[in-house]
Scaffold this motif. Structure first.
Motif, PDB file in Angstrom:
ATOM      1  N   ASP A 308       0.820  -1.215   0.000  1.00 51.15           N
ATOM      2  CA  ASP A 308       0.000   0.000   0.000  1.00 51.15           C
ATOM      3  C   ASP A 308       0.851   1.262   0.000  1.00 51.15           C
ATOM      4  OD1 ASP A 308      -1.892  -1.953   0.431  1.00 51.15           O
ATOM      5  OD2 ASP A 308      -2.134  -1.529   2.570  1.00 51.15           O
ATOM      6  N   GLY A 309       2.128   1.143   0.391  1.00 53.28           N
ATOM      7  CA  GLY A 309       2.975   2.322   0.538  1.00 53.28           C
ATOM      8  C   GLY A 309       2.583   3.109   1.777  1.00 53.28           C
ATOM      9  N   ALA A 310       3.329   4.170   2.046  1.00 58.22           N
ATOM     10  CA  ALA A 310       3.060   5.047   3.197  1.00 58.22           C
ATOM     11  C   ALA A 310       3.787   6.345   2.910  1.00 58.22           C
ATOM     12  CB  ALA A 310       3.583   4.415   4.494  1.00 58.22           C
ATOM     13  N   PRO A 311       3.357   7.446   3.550  1.00 57.91           N
ATOM     14  CA  PRO A 311       4.057   8.705   3.309  1.00 57.91           C
ATOM     15  C   PRO A 311       5.543   8.586   3.660  1.00 57.91           C
ATOM     16  CG  PRO A 311       2.096   9.026   4.668  1.00 57.91           C
ATOM     17  CD  PRO A 311       2.279   7.551   4.528  1.00 57.91           C
ATOM     18  N   ALA A 312       6.375   9.366   2.966  1.00 54.84           N
ATOM     19  CA  ALA A 312       7.809   9.354   3.282  1.00 54.84           C
ATOM     20  C   ALA A 312       8.043  10.104   4.588  1.00 54.84           C
ATOM     21  CB  ALA A 312       8.594  10.000   2.145  1.00 54.84           C
ATOM     22  N   GLY A 313       9.048   9.661   5.339  1.00 53.45           N
ATOM     23  CA  GLY A 313       9.391  10.307   6.609  1.00 53.45           C
ATOM     24  C   GLY A 313       9.297   9.315   7.740  1.00 53.45           C
ATOM     25  N   THR A 314       9.604   9.767   8.950  1.00 49.82           N
ATOM     26  CA  THR A 314       9.427   8.891  10.107  1.00 49.82           C
ATOM     27  C   THR A 314       7.964   8.947  10.531  1.00 49.82           C
ATOM     28  OG1 THR A 314      10.082  10.673  11.607  1.00 49.82           O
ATOM     29  CG2 THR A 314      11.804   9.143  10.915  1.00 49.82           C
ATOM     30  N   LEU A 315       7.399   7.787  10.823  1.00 46.65           N
ATOM     31  CA  LEU A 315       5.958   7.684  11.042  1.00 46.65           C
ATOM     32  C   LEU A 315       5.644   6.911  12.315  1.00 46.65           C
ATOM     33  CD1 LEU A 315       4.878   6.533   7.454  1.00 46.65           C
ATOM     34  CD2 LEU A 315       4.833   8.876   8.336  1.00 46.65           C
ATOM     35  N   ALA A 316       4.612   7.365  13.033  1.00 44.94           N
ATOM     36  CA  ALA A 316       3.989   6.538  14.060  1.00 44.94           C
ATOM     37  C   ALA A 316       3.160   5.474  13.347  1.00 44.94           C
ATOM     38  CB  ALA A 316       3.084   7.397  14.938  1.00 44.94           C
ATOM     39  N   PRO A 317       2.900   4.336  14.010  1.00 47.41           N
ATOM     40  CA  PRO A 317       2.091   3.303  13.355  1.00 47.41           C
ATOM     41  C   PRO A 317       0.774   3.839  12.778  1.00 47.41           C
ATOM     42  CG  PRO A 317       3.120   2.379  15.287  1.00 47.41           C
ATOM     43  CD  PRO A 317       3.478   3.847  15.296  1.00 47.41           C
ATOM     44  N   ALA A 318       0.074   4.706  13.528  1.00 49.77           N
ATOM     45  CA  ALA A 318      -1.226   5.199  13.035  1.00 49.77           C
ATOM     46  C   ALA A 318      -1.076   6.156  11.852  1.00 49.77           C
ATOM     47  CB  ALA A 318      -2.000   5.881  14.171  1.00 49.77           C
ATOM     48  N   GLN A 319       0.138   6.663  11.615  1.00 52.43           N
ATOM     49  CA  GLN A 319       0.368   7.480  10.416  1.00 52.43           C
ATOM     50  C   GLN A 319       0.695   6.595   9.212  1.00 52.43           C
ATOM     51  OE1 GLN A 319       3.540   9.803  12.376  1.00 52.43           O
ATOM     52  NE2 GLN A 319       2.363  11.631  11.825  1.00 52.43           N
ATOM     53  N   ALA A 320       1.153   5.386   9.483  1.00 50.61           N
ATOM     54  CA  ALA A 320       1.547   4.484   8.400  1.00 50.61           C
ATOM     55  C   ALA A 320       0.415   3.547   7.982  1.00 50.61           C
ATOM     56  CB  ALA A 320       2.757   3.655   8.835  1.00 50.61           C
ATOM     57  N   PHE A 321      -0.446   3.185   8.938  1.00 51.05           N
ATOM     58  CA  PHE A 321      -1.452   2.148   8.687  1.00 51.05           C
ATOM     59  C   PHE A 321      -2.814   2.623   9.164  1.00 51.05           C
ATOM     60  CE2 PHE A 321       2.546   0.136  10.257  1.00 51.05           C
ATOM     61  CZ  PHE A 321       3.046  -0.220   9.018  1.00 51.05           C
ATOM     62  N   ASP A 322      -3.870   2.193   8.460  1.00 52.74           N
ATOM     63  CA  ASP A 322      -5.222   2.491   8.925  1.00 52.74           C
ATOM     64  C   ASP A 322      -5.469   1.706  10.230  1.00 52.74           C
ATOM     65  OD1 ASP A 322      -8.085   3.470   8.381  1.00 52.74           O
ATOM     66  OD2 ASP A 322      -8.295   1.331   8.830  1.00 52.74           O
ATOM     67  N   PRO A 323      -5.748   2.422  11.341  1.00 54.05           N
ATOM     68  CA  PRO A 323      -5.792   1.717  12.641  1.00 54.05           C
ATOM     69  C   PRO A 323      -6.807   0.578  12.702  1.00 54.05           C
ATOM     70  CG  PRO A 323      -5.577   4.075  13.001  1.00 54.05           C
ATOM     71  CD  PRO A 323      -5.808   3.885  11.527  1.00 54.05           C
ATOM     72  N   ALA A 324      -8.057   0.835  12.303  1.00 56.12           N
ATOM     73  CA  ALA A 324      -9.085  -0.216  12.455  1.00 56.12           C
ATOM     74  C   ALA A 324      -8.788  -1.393  11.533  1.00 56.12           C
ATOM     75  CB  ALA A 324     -10.461   0.362  12.172  1.00 56.12           C
ATOM     76  N   SER A 325      -8.353  -1.084  10.322  1.00 57.16           N
ATOM     77  CA  SER A 325      -8.067  -2.165   9.376  1.00 57.16           C
ATOM     78  C   SER A 325      -6.917  -3.038   9.877  1.00 57.16           C
ATOM     79  CB  SER A 325      -7.742  -1.543   8.010  1.00 57.16           C
ATOM     80  OG  SER A 325      -6.944  -2.404   7.253  1.00 57.16           O
ATOM     81  N   PHE A 326      -5.885  -2.403  10.445  1.00 59.47           N
ATOM     82  CA  PHE A 326      -4.744  -3.183  10.945  1.00 59.47           C
ATOM     83  C   PHE A 326      -5.182  -4.045  12.128  1.00 59.47           C
ATOM     84  CE2 PHE A 326      -0.063  -3.390  10.452  1.00 59.47           C
ATOM     85  CZ  PHE A 326       0.235  -4.240  11.507  1.00 59.47           C
ATOM     86  N   LEU A 327      -5.939  -3.456  13.072  1.00 66.30           N
ATOM     87  CA  LEU A 327      -6.374  -4.241  14.244  1.00 66.30           C
ATOM     88  C   LEU A 327      -7.330  -5.354  13.819  1.00 66.30           C
ATOM     89  CD1 LEU A 327      -6.800  -1.429  16.940  1.00 66.30           C
ATOM     90  CD2 LEU A 327      -4.953  -3.106  16.745  1.00 66.30           C
ATOM     91  N   ASP A 328      -8.150  -5.076  12.804  1.00 62.73           N
ATOM     92  CA  ASP A 328      -9.041  -6.138  12.303  1.00 62.73           C
ATOM     93  C   ASP A 328      -8.224  -7.288  11.719  1.00 62.73           C
ATOM     94  OD1 ASP A 328     -11.371  -4.965  13.106  1.00 62.73           O
ATOM     95  OD2 ASP A 328     -11.808  -4.029  11.166  1.00 62.73           O
ATOM     96  N   HIS A 329      -7.118  -6.954  11.079  1.00 57.87           N
ATOM     97  CA  HIS A 329      -6.263  -8.043  10.580  1.00 57.87           C
ATOM     98  C   HIS A 329      -5.747  -8.878  11.755  1.00 57.87           C
ATOM     99  CE1 HIS A 329      -3.297 -10.422   8.531  1.00 57.87           C
ATOM    100  NE2 HIS A 329      -2.483 -10.103   9.527  1.00 57.87           N
ATOM    101  N   LEU A 330      -5.296  -8.193  12.819  1.00 58.56           N
ATOM    102  CA  LEU A 330      -4.773  -8.946  13.979  1.00 58.56           C
ATOM    103  C   LEU A 330      -5.864  -9.816  14.584  1.00 58.56           C
ATOM    104  CD1 LEU A 330      -2.495  -6.327  15.782  1.00 58.56           C
ATOM    105  CD2 LEU A 330      -1.904  -8.002  14.026  1.00 58.56           C
ATOM    106  N   ALA A 331      -7.119  -9.350  14.493  1.00 59.63           N
ATOM    107  CA  ALA A 331      -8.237 -10.130  15.050  1.00 59.63           C
ATOM    108  C   ALA A 331      -8.328 -11.501  14.392  1.00 59.63           C
ATOM    109  CB  ALA A 331      -9.541  -9.360  14.899  1.00 59.63           C
TER     110      ALA A 331
END
Ligand SMILES: NC(=O)c1ccc[n+]([C@@H]2O[C@H](COP(=O)([O-])OP(=O)(O)OC[C@H]3O[C@@H](n4cnc5c(N)ncnc54)[C@H](OP(=O)(O)O)[C@@H]3O)[C@@H](O)[C@H]2O)c1
Length: 346
Positions: A308-331
């Motif tokens: 999916d890519g992500a913005p360039a730069g240093t990122l917090a997890p919530a800046q790199a990944f959609d929070p609900a979608s990522f947690l749903d994957h972990l579910a």
């Protein structure tokens, strides 16, 4: 998809290699010891996996080892000692980077120092991709968003009970515990001033004592939640154990903790957000097997960065990944998460 794993010979690195194989992705094992790396490849069922030897004092060799891979995962700690050359090499190679650090001073340094270099190279750098760093940051984002209001304070809590830890974790924790604990107060990172307090675990009747610890969220949450205050806390009993963890004690921990104990070890990240009008929300994420979860999280994060890519730069997890979608994957791997309103504070 080819994922470089630097530090693949370590406990966490080897779990990441196994998880990459399970997901059908191609690991490229990078480190300083070819024999140890080959043994990990064999144990993961991929004896033919590529092994590349590159030392930390040779950034060009590391960059070359990363150059034709899609993402770099760094699992070689303590990161305060060994992390930066790997970040520099990934940026030099123009490859997205993530790591499994839990070390606050290193995390702060990477987020603040490498933002510009990462932007210039057009790559995402996402540190603290672990069982506490990612769930804590993502659930804090969702909990704050739930209130639809300016946020006065976020408390991020790691409420796991003390459990089995690897020697690598012991070494990193011993290095952390000699530092001042830090909180985000009045929009700046400062030494902790607030006294120890209590928090109630979801489903439990009584509050438990908690003590300050500069969890990754103390540094990552202010990057995406507009708030003047973020505090990190852990269970008092875990804090007491960490306080007794010296560099000498760390060396007595097993390199690989007992797998049955780990499988039964529950982790729980909880975020409490308070809006400026006193309304409160609480979110939590929980799962088992902290190191196995870190491997699942790191591999899913790498896959998303590559796909999916992500913005360039240093990122917090919530800046790199959609929070609900990522947690749903972990579910899908047994993790549970929830956000709920709490009674308002007047
Ligand atoms: N929730 C969390 O915060 C969390 C969760 C999981 C892991 N972690 C962190 O991940 C790190 C790894 O933990 P672990 O248990 O996997 O440790 P480990 O088993 O000791 O592995 C350490 C790795 O680092 C490599 N390494 C050490 N010194 C090096 C050097 N000078 N040059 C190149 N490579 C070097 C080792 O390579 P050799 O095999 O060649 O020695 C090995 O691959 C720790 O910092 C730990 O705190 C954090």
């Amino acid at each position: 998809m080819r994922i470089a794993v630097h530090g693949a010979s370590g406990f966490t690195g080897s779990l990441i290699v196994t998880e990459l194989v399970r997901r059908g992705l191609t690991p490229v094992l990078v480190g300083r010891d070819a024999d140890r790396l080959h043994r990990v490849a064999e144990r993961a069922g991929r004896p033919d996996a590529e092994v590349r030897v590159a030392a930390l004092d040779d950034i060009d060799a590391l960059a070359t080892a990363f150059a034709d891979t899609d993402v770099v995962i760094n699992a070689a700690g303590p990161f305060t000692l060994w992390g930066e050359p790997v970040v520099r090499a990934a940026i030099t190679a123009g490859r997205p980077y993530l790591d499994t650090t839990g070390e606050p001073a290193y995390l702060h340094k990477i987020l603040s120092t490498y933002d510009e270099p990462a932007k210039r190279a057009g790559v995402a750098v996402v540190p603290a991709v672990t069982d506490d760093g990612v769930p804590g940051d993502l659930i804090a984002a969702l909990t704050a968003a739930h209130l639809h209001a300016p946020i006065q304070e976020v408390v991020i809590a790691d409420l796991r009970r003390p459990g089995a830890a690897s020697r690598g974790t012991g070494r990193s924790m011993a290095a952390i515990m000699v530092l001042d604990q830090v909180e985000y107060r009045d929009r700046a990172w400062q030494s902790v001033r607030l006294p120890d307090t209590t928090l109630t675990e979801p489903g439990e009747p009584d509050p438990v004592p908690v003590s300050a610890l500069a969890l990754p969220g103390v540094y990552t949450i202010p990057r995406h939640v507009e708030t003047p205050h973020v505090r990190g806390v852990i269970r008092g009993e875990a804090a007491a154990l960490f306080a007794s963890l010296t560099a000498e004690v760390a060396e007595t921990l097993p390199e690989i903790p007992d797998s049955d104990v780990l499988a039964a070890s529950k982790w729980l990240m909880l975020a409490e957000a308070t809006a400026v009008d006193g309304r409160r929300a609480r979110g939590w994420v929980t799962g088992f097997d902290p190191y196995g979860s870190t491997a699942v999280i790191a591999v899913e994060a790498a896959r998303r960065l590559a796909t999916d890519g992500a913005p360039a730069g240093t990122l917090a997890p919530a800046q790199a990944f959609d929070p609900a979608s990522f947690l749903d994957h972990l579910a899908t791997t047994g993790v549970k998460w929830q956000v709920e309103e709490l009674p308002a504070r007047n």
